[in-house]
Design a protein around this motif. Structure first.
Motif, short mmCIF file in Angstrom:
data_model
loop_
_atom_site.label_atom_id
_atom_site.label_comp_id
_atom_site.label_asym_id
_atom_site.label_seq_id
_atom_site.Cartn_x
_atom_site.Cartn_y
_atom_site.Cartn_z
N PRO A 147 0.86 -1.14 0.18
CA PRO A 147 -0.10 -0.04 0.01
C PRO A 147 0.85 1.27 0.00
CG PRO A 147 -0.01 -0.79 2.09
CD PRO A 147 0.81 -1.98 1.39
N VAL A 148 0.44 2.28 -0.82
CA VAL A 148 1.31 3.51 -1.00
C VAL A 148 0.84 4.44 0.19
CG1 VAL A 148 1.96 5.50 -2.30
CG2 VAL A 148 1.76 3.19 -3.19
N THR A 149 1.61 4.65 0.88
CA THR A 149 1.35 5.56 2.35
C THR A 149 2.54 6.38 2.79
OG1 THR A 149 0.31 5.68 4.54
CG2 THR A 149 1.91 3.80 3.91
N ASP A 150 2.58 7.21 3.77
CA ASP A 150 3.74 7.99 4.19
C ASP A 150 4.56 6.96 5.07
OD1 ASP A 150 5.02 10.27 4.57
OD2 ASP A 150 4.29 10.36 6.51
N GLU A 151 3.87 6.39 6.15
CA GLU A 151 4.97 5.45 6.93
C GLU A 151 4.31 3.97 6.77
OE1 GLU A 151 7.59 5.72 9.31
OE2 GLU A 151 7.89 7.71 8.45
N LEU A 152 5.08 3.38 6.36
CA LEU A 152 4.68 1.70 6.27
C LEU A 152 5.77 0.95 7.10
CD1 LEU A 152 3.21 -0.17 4.47
CD2 LEU A 152 4.75 -0.37 3.03
N LEU A 153 5.01 0.01 7.90
CA LEU A 153 5.75 -0.94 8.63
C LEU A 153 5.66 -2.32 7.74
CD1 LEU A 153 7.14 -2.09 11.32
CD2 LEU A 153 4.89 -2.27 12.06
N SER A 200 8.08 6.59 3.84
CA SER A 200 9.26 5.79 4.56
C SER A 200 8.85 4.29 4.86
CB SER A 200 9.48 6.34 5.91
OG SER A 200 9.97 8.11 5.54
N VAL A 201 9.87 3.60 4.91
CA VAL A 201 9.77 1.93 5.03
C VAL A 201 10.42 1.64 6.24
CG1 VAL A 201 10.26 -0.24 4.31
CG2 VAL A 201 9.24 1.51 2.63
N ARG A 202 9.87 0.83 7.27
CA ARG A 202 10.53 0.16 8.34
C ARG A 202 10.46 -1.04 8.28
NH1 ARG A 202 12.26 5.51 9.39
NH2 ARG A 202 10.98 6.87 9.17
#
Length: 293
Positions: free
Chosen positions: A71-77, A150-152
């Motif tokens: 999913p395209v989002t601002d903060e992704l875990l 950002s990807v975490r």
């Protein structure tokens, strides 16, 4: 809470490594299989409606692939499970998410990567982590190309191998904001040198959580001239953006990383420090992390 020990010994012979893996199958296989439902038995909840989204990565007719895009989002875990973790990956991801939220970090969305880890062929599962990592790298590149933030990226046990492979397989020009291994099933030499050290430059920050109480990884990896990455840490200084985080005081077993408050609070603090946000599709030559040295 970091530890950095000089490590100049030579890697043990392949025969020793094979013996160690067989020891894992005999001594700890029951623990891993029996404990796979630990996270599922918890009553943890997450802020994301309906829980984490599960994306399956599998080997099909045309090779390894994923059944969906991120999913395209601002903060992704993104969470990746380990051996025999595919049946409980959603609840494991929720436990990790809960610990991060308790520590002060809340992603916009959480994705659990499910791959075929339920096999008695540990050697095969260990080898598959490279393919899983390559597929996830492709998903992350697509995420950035589509405008994602950002990807975490967090992985437990063999999932720790997956996240380090993901960083290594990432194409030039991309940079993952945060990569974290929890009780990574690996030798320290694998991140001090080949195959993963070159990939550290594809991440803004890498944090490796290890516990001396993790006898599962400690019994299968390391040995003379090496370390067990998930038990002792790397045993070297792999890169300026890499930090070994010793959570022995809090994590009492291999499965206990999942939902652990010390792990969650440390990783949340590192993310919230803000120096590794939105770097994604442009590494800009700035690979410095939250805790540089």
């Amino acid at each position: 809470m970091t530890d950095h020990d000089t490590h100049d010994e030579q890697r043990p012979a392949d025969e020793s490594r094979t013996t160690d893996r067989r020891s894992l199958l005999k001594a700890t296989g029951t623990t891993i299989v029996g404990g796979a439902g630990l996270a599922a038995a918890s009553n943890s909840t997450s802020a994301q409606f309906g829980g984490p989204e599960v994306i399956q990565v599998d080997d099909g007719w045309f090779g390894w692939s994923a059944d969906d895009s991120l999913p395209v989002t601002d903060e992704l875990l993104i969470f990746i499970h380990g051996w025999f973790g595919d049946t409980t990956v959603e609840s494991q991801a929720t436990s990790v998410l809960d610990s991060l939220e308790a520590g002060g970090y809340s992603p916009d969305q959480t994705v659990a990567i499910e791959w075929p880890g339920s096999t008695l062929n540990f050697f095969g599962a260990e080898a598959d982590t490279e393919d899983v990592g390559e597929v996830v790298a492709g998903l992350i590149e697509e995420f950035y190309d589509n405008g994602g933030g950002s990807v975490r990226l967090v992985g437990h046990s063999l999932g720790g191998r997956c996240v380090y492979w993901t960083a290594t397989k990432l194409s030039s020009g991309y940079e993952i904001e945060t990569v974290a291994g929890l009780g990574a099933a690996a030798d320290g030499s694998e991140i001090c040198g080949d195959p993963w050290n070159p990939g550290l430059s594809n991440a803004c920050e890498v944090r490796n959580y290890h516990s001396e109480n993790d006898s599962t990884v400690g019994g299968a990896y390391g040995g003379l001239g090496d370390t067990a990455l998930g038990t002792e840490g790397a045993g070297c200084d792999p890169a300026s953006n890499y930090t070994d985080v010793d959570v022995t005081y809090s994590v009492g077993s291999h499965l206990a990383y999942l939902g652990d408050s010390a792990v969650g609070s440390d990783l949340a603090a590192a993310i919230n420090a803000g120096s590794c946000s939105g770097t994604g599709g442009d590494d800009g030559g700035d690979d410095g992390g939250w805790f540089d040295f």
